[in-house]
Design a protein around this motif. Structure first.
Motif, PDB file in Angstrom:
ATOM      1  N   PHE A   1      23.883  31.471  55.948  1.00  0.00           N
ATOM      2  CA  PHE A   1      23.252  32.299  56.968  1.00  0.00           C
ATOM      3  C   PHE A   1      21.896  32.726  56.432  1.00  0.00           C
ATOM      4  N   HIS A   2      21.080  33.297  57.282  1.00  0.00           N
ATOM      5  CA  HIS A   2      19.777  33.768  56.842  1.00  0.00           C
ATOM      6  C   HIS A   2      19.521  35.168  57.380  1.00  0.00           C
ATOM      7  N   LEU A   3      18.677  35.895  56.675  1.00  0.00           N
ATOM      8  CA  LEU A   3      18.371  37.285  56.988  1.00  0.00           C
ATOM      9  C   LEU A   3      16.884  37.447  57.265  1.00  0.00           C
ATOM     10  N   HIS A   4      16.556  38.266  58.257  1.00  0.00           N
ATOM     11  CA  HIS A   4      15.162  38.630  58.524  1.00  0.00           C
ATOM     12  C   HIS A   4      14.973  40.047  57.984  1.00  0.00           C
ATOM     13  N   VAL A   5      14.671  40.149  56.708  1.00  0.00           N
ATOM     14  CA  VAL A   5      14.582  41.449  56.045  1.00  0.00           C
ATOM     15  C   VAL A   5      13.357  42.196  56.558  1.00  0.00           C
ATOM     16  N   GLY A   6      13.573  43.452  56.942  1.00  0.00           N
ATOM     17  CA  GLY A   6      12.474  44.274  57.429  1.00  0.00           C
ATOM     18  C   GLY A   6      12.051  43.980  58.851  1.00  0.00           C
ATOM     19  N   ALA A   7      12.803  43.170  59.583  1.00  0.00           N
ATOM     20  CA  ALA A   7      12.430  42.821  60.962  1.00  0.00           C
ATOM     21  C   ALA A   7      12.477  44.058  61.859  1.00  0.00           C
ATOM     22  N   GLU A   8      11.434  44.262  62.628  1.00  0.00           N
ATOM     23  CA  GLU A   8      11.388  45.389  63.549  1.00  0.00           C
ATOM     24  C   GLU A   8      11.807  44.975  64.956  1.00  0.00           C
ATOM     25  N   ASP A   9      11.763  43.690  65.236  1.00  0.00           N
ATOM     26  CA  ASP A   9      12.271  43.186  66.508  1.00  0.00           C
ATOM     27  C   ASP A   9      12.808  41.782  66.268  1.00  0.00           C
ATOM     28  N   GLY A  10      13.450  41.220  67.276  1.00  0.00           N
ATOM     29  CA  GLY A  10      14.044  39.904  67.101  1.00  0.00           C
ATOM     30  C   GLY A  10      15.337  39.978  66.311  1.00  0.00           C
ATOM     31  N   PRO A  11      15.911  38.814  65.975  1.00  0.00           N
ATOM     32  CA  PRO A  11      17.186  38.782  65.256  1.00  0.00           C
ATOM     33  C   PRO A  11      17.086  39.419  63.871  1.00  0.00           C
ATOM     34  N   VAL A  12      18.182  40.007  63.430  1.00  0.00           N
ATOM     35  CA  VAL A  12      18.280  40.565  62.082  1.00  0.00           C
ATOM     36  C   VAL A  12      18.810  39.508  61.124  1.00  0.00           C
ATOM     37  N   TYR A  13      19.679  38.638  61.633  1.00  0.00           N
ATOM     38  CA  TYR A  13      20.226  37.548  60.830  1.00  0.00           C
ATOM     39  C   TYR A  13      20.547  36.391  61.743  1.00  0.00           C
ATOM     40  N   GLY A  14      20.940  35.262  61.157  1.00  0.00           N
ATOM     41  CA  GLY A  14      21.331  34.109  61.953  1.00  0.00           C
ATOM     42  C   GLY A  14      22.229  33.191  61.151  1.00  0.00           C
ATOM     43  N   ASP A  15      23.045  32.415  61.844  1.00  0.00           N
ATOM     44  CA  ASP A  15      23.911  31.425  61.191  1.00  0.00           C
ATOM     45  C   ASP A  15      23.086  30.250  60.681  1.00  0.00           C
ATOM     46  N   GLY A  16      23.589  29.597  59.645  1.00  0.00           N
ATOM     47  CA  GLY A  16      22.991  28.369  59.173  1.00  0.00           C
ATOM     48  C   GLY A  16      21.771  28.581  58.299  1.00  0.00           C
ATOM     49  N   PRO A  17      21.163  27.494  57.847  1.00  0.00           N
ATOM     50  CA  PRO A  17      19.980  27.576  56.998  1.00  0.00           C
ATOM     51  C   PRO A  17      18.825  28.277  57.712  1.00  0.00           C
ATOM     52  N   ALA A  18      17.864  28.755  56.929  1.00  0.00           N
ATOM     53  CA  ALA A  18      16.685  29.400  57.490  1.00  0.00           C
ATOM     54  C   ALA A  18      15.902  28.420  58.359  1.00  0.00           C
ATOM     55  N   PRO A  19      15.293  28.895  59.438  1.00  0.00           N
ATOM     56  CA  PRO A  19      14.571  27.997  60.345  1.00  0.00           C
ATOM     57  C   PRO A  19      13.249  27.484  59.776  1.00  0.00           C
ATOM     58  N   ARG A  20      12.800  28.044  58.690  1.00  0.00           N
ATOM     59  CA  ARG A  20      11.593  27.583  58.002  1.00  0.00           C
ATOM     60  C   ARG A  20      11.786  27.861  56.513  1.00  0.00           C
ATOM     61  N   GLU A  21      10.797  27.508  55.723  1.00  0.00           N
ATOM     62  CA  GLU A  21      10.903  27.746  54.281  1.00  0.00           C
ATOM     63  C   GLU A  21      11.070  29.246  54.025  1.00  0.00           C
ATOM     64  N   PRO A  22      12.173  29.652  53.408  1.00  0.00           N
ATOM     65  CA  PRO A  22      12.421  31.086  53.223  1.00  0.00           C
ATOM     66  C   PRO A  22      11.596  31.676  52.080  1.00  0.00           C
ATOM     67  N   ASP A  23      11.460  32.994  52.119  1.00  0.00           N
ATOM     68  CA  ASP A  23      10.779  33.702  51.038  1.00  0.00           C
ATOM     69  C   ASP A  23      11.680  33.855  49.819  1.00  0.00           C
ATOM     70  N   ALA A  24      12.972  33.730  50.035  1.00  0.00           N
ATOM     71  CA  ALA A  24      13.933  33.794  48.934  1.00  0.00           C
ATOM     72  C   ALA A  24      15.196  33.048  49.337  1.00  0.00           C
ATOM     73  N   ARG A  25      15.854  32.456  48.345  1.00  0.00           N
ATOM     74  CA  ARG A  25      17.168  31.861  48.539  1.00  0.00           C
ATOM     75  C   ARG A  25      18.132  32.523  47.562  1.00  0.00           C
ATOM     76  N   LEU A  26      19.307  32.886  48.064  1.00  0.00           N
ATOM     77  CA  LEU A  26      20.349  33.476  47.230  1.00  0.00           C
ATOM     78  C   LEU A  26      21.554  32.541  47.242  1.00  0.00           C
TER      79      LEU A  26
END
Length: 215
Positions: free
Chosen positions: A149-174
């Protein structure tokens, strides 16, 4: 539309002049806050919600969604062709429940205990506990035994998280195993401690990755 929905489906009330009681009038029914949890992933179809809320009946889910629309927590819209399906999403008022869910999740950490044979699990149910532990802002991809899954850390609008890999190159991978994810969800282990112990591998050059490596 909202006034019509209210007339059609009056809600029960505690009839107490207290803001906590009024809040529970709106979100205190069984399943309501878990539907909100799922909708923090963004617009969801009814069938997707039903699949990720094991145990809820179709009648109860439909009833809760109608109540939530009536109360201004969610809205329903039809996707354009070729999808031509209805999706449910949180309103601004509904998104204000994120800190409520986060506080409730933190309070409930000691209640998790060992996973029971009857307990369902979805990878993205680890999203909100991890979100509480991350600093800064950016896109974070998480890989663990239960899935991606992926997280939108600090997002003020839009999804907070989503299933599956990040939709673009992420800022971090855990990268972590399910045992570590469970320990984090229970509050038995902090994310920085897990990184220092080698139980979580962090890659990437964004703010969340740097904050974890420097913690």
């Amino acid at each position: 539309m909202l006034s019509r929905l209210r007339r059609m489906s009056p809600r029960r009330s505690y009839d107490q002049y207290c803001s906590a009681a009024r809040a529970l009038d709106v979100v205190g029914d069984r399943w309501t806050l878990l539907i909100v949890r799922e909708l923090f992933a963004g617009p969801r179809r009814y069938t997707d919600l039903h699949a990720d809320l094991p145990g809820v009946s179709t009648d109860v889910l439909a009833s809760r969604l109608k109540d939530m629309e009536r109360d201004g927590i969610t809205t329903r819209r039809r996707l354009p062709p070729p999808a031509a399906a209805y999706v449910y999403e949180l309103t601004d008022r509904g998104r204000e429940l994120l800190p409520v869910l986060q506080a409730l999740g933190r309070w409930g950490e000691p209640e998790l205990g060992e996973r029971r044979p009857t307990d369902a699990v979805r990878a993205h149910w680890f999203a909100l506990p991890l979100l509480r532990a991350l600093e800064g802002a950016g896109l974070v991809e998480v890989r663990l035994g239960e899935g991606h899954f992926h997280l939108h850390v600090g997002a003020e609008d839009g999804p907070v998280y989503g299933d599956g890999p990040a939709p673009r190159e992420p800022d971090a991978r855990l990268l972590l195993d399910t045992e570590t994810g469970t320990a984090l969800a229970r509050g038995e282990l902090t994310l920085p401690d897990a990184v220092r112990a080698g139980r979580v591998t962090v890659t990437g050059d964004g703010t969340p990755a740097k904050a974890l490596r420097e913690a």
